[in-house]
Write an enzyme that holds these catalytic residues in place. Structure first.
Site, PDB file in Angstrom:
ATOM      1  N   HIS A   1      -5.159  -3.104   5.218  1.00  0.00           N
ATOM      2  CA  HIS A   1      -4.038  -3.453   4.353  1.00  0.00           C
ATOM      3  C   HIS A   1      -4.505  -4.226   3.117  1.00  0.00           C
ATOM      4  CE1 HIS A   1      -0.321  -6.059   3.562  1.00  0.00           C
ATOM      5  NE2 HIS A   1       0.084  -4.820   3.344  1.00  0.00           N
TER       6      HIS A   1
ATOM      7  N   HIS B   1      -0.294  -5.866  -5.931  1.00  0.00           N
ATOM      8  CA  HIS B   1       0.904  -5.760  -5.104  1.00  0.00           C
ATOM      9  C   HIS B   1       2.177  -6.169  -5.834  1.00  0.00           C
ATOM     10  CE1 HIS B   1       3.957  -7.254  -2.232  1.00  0.00           C
ATOM     11  NE2 HIS B   1       3.581  -6.211  -1.517  1.00  0.00           N
TER      12      HIS B   1
ATOM     13  N   ASP C   1      -2.029  -1.116  -3.333  1.00  0.00           N
ATOM     14  CA  ASP C   1      -0.759  -1.057  -4.061  1.00  0.00           C
ATOM     15  C   ASP C   1      -1.024  -0.766  -5.529  1.00  0.00           C
ATOM     16  OD1 ASP C   1       0.911  -2.124  -1.775  1.00  0.00           O
ATOM     17  OD2 ASP C   1      -0.460  -3.808  -2.071  1.00  0.00           O
TER      18      ASP C   1
ATOM     19  N   GLU D   1      -5.659   0.799   2.318  1.00  0.00           N
ATOM     20  CA  GLU D   1      -4.346   0.905   1.685  1.00  0.00           C
ATOM     21  C   GLU D   1      -4.331  -0.044   0.503  1.00  0.00           C
ATOM     22  OE1 GLU D   1      -0.295  -0.780   0.862  1.00  0.00           O
ATOM     23  OE2 GLU D   1      -2.051  -1.789   1.720  1.00  0.00           O
TER      24      GLU D   1
END
Length: 268
Positions: free
Chosen positions: A27, A69, A56, A54
């Site tokens: 993450h 993010h 953003d 992952e």
């Protein structure tokens, strides 16, 4: 002969155990140990044995794609507040995206989608979470096509259903999953009927949700029986990871891939 058969059985057992390893997604990279959404975090994730990373992503003012993010840089940009969509890539990359986490990461910059994709090894995957709207899709398709990654290495995820719908329209070969958080009260909102209706409408491949304690095997089974994948996030404790893997989730997203992997193995 007996020795050969025993050796073969052992190899088969080892292969089966390896095949049963859970699919862990780092993450924002290994963000427990390095500043989120930075190259050090993604590179550390691979060292920690993550199956995927992952990140953003937003579209900048000048049409580039940057990995961050929040909609502004105040939290992870050294205290300077720039609105991402109203800033150029050069302005964003001039900020320090690492010192807020630990002094040793001072000087780390926000990477582009292309830079993040370049870290992905053969056989591994990248989960691209789109934080803005469908306007990012043309530039995202160009960057991903130029990355050299295979279609099966790329998964697009977003809380915004129109983003998933657009991705599946222009690049159906990419897997794309809709994300949703649930309201605080029961019954769950969105409920399974709304989730399934949305997935069908946008032609998503799957659904990904927070590993909410109120979810159970029946919920996951309903999603899967309708022909969709189920994934969960963000899990940093072994009991929760084990619980959702028991439900049949296809991937567990975590800030701590190595910690979760070793913890799950220790319980086998």
């Amino acid at each position: 002969m007996k020795h050969i058969l025993t050796l073969a059985a052992g190899l088969m057992a080892a292969t089966a155990m390896h095949a049963a390893e859970p699919f862990l997604v780092a993450h924002r990279g290994a963000s427990h140990d390095a500043p989120e959404n930075t190259l050090p975090a993604f590179e550390l994730a691979w060292k920690q044995g993550a199956d995927a990373i992952e990140g953003d992503f937003y579209l900048t003012k000048d049409g580039k794609i940057v990995c961050i993010h929040d909609g502004d840089t105040k939290r992870t940009g050294g205290g300077t507040k720039l609105v991402v969509k109203d800033s150029t890539l050069a302005e964003l990359q001039a900020l320090d995206a690492g010192a807020w986490f630990k002094p040793e990461f001072k000087g780390t910059k926000m990477p582009t989608l292309s830079e993040v994709a370049a870290t992905v090894p053969a056989g591994k995957k990248i989960y691209v979470e789109v934080k803005c709207g469908p306007e990012i899709v043309p530039a995202m398709m160009e960057d991903l096509a130029a990355s050299g990654l295979k279609d099966e290495q790329i998964v697009i995820i977003s809380f915004q259903a129109p983003v998933i719908a657009e991705v599946k329209k222009v690049k159906p070969a990419y897997k794309a999953c809709w994300l949703a958080s649930f309201g605080k009260d029961l019954p769950l909102n969105p409920g399974t009927d709304k989730v399934l209706a949305t997935l069908r409408d946008i032609k998503a491949d799957g659904f990904s949700s927070k590993a909410d304690a109120r979810l159970d095997a029946a919920f996951v089974k309903t999603i899967q029986d309708a022909g969709f994948e189920y994934h969960c996030w963000t899990v940093d404790d072994v009991p929760t990871a084990r619980r959702f893997l028991g439900f049949g989730t296809l991937s567990v997203t975590t800030n701590r891939p190595e910690f979760i992997r070793l913890g799950l193995r220790a319980g086998d």
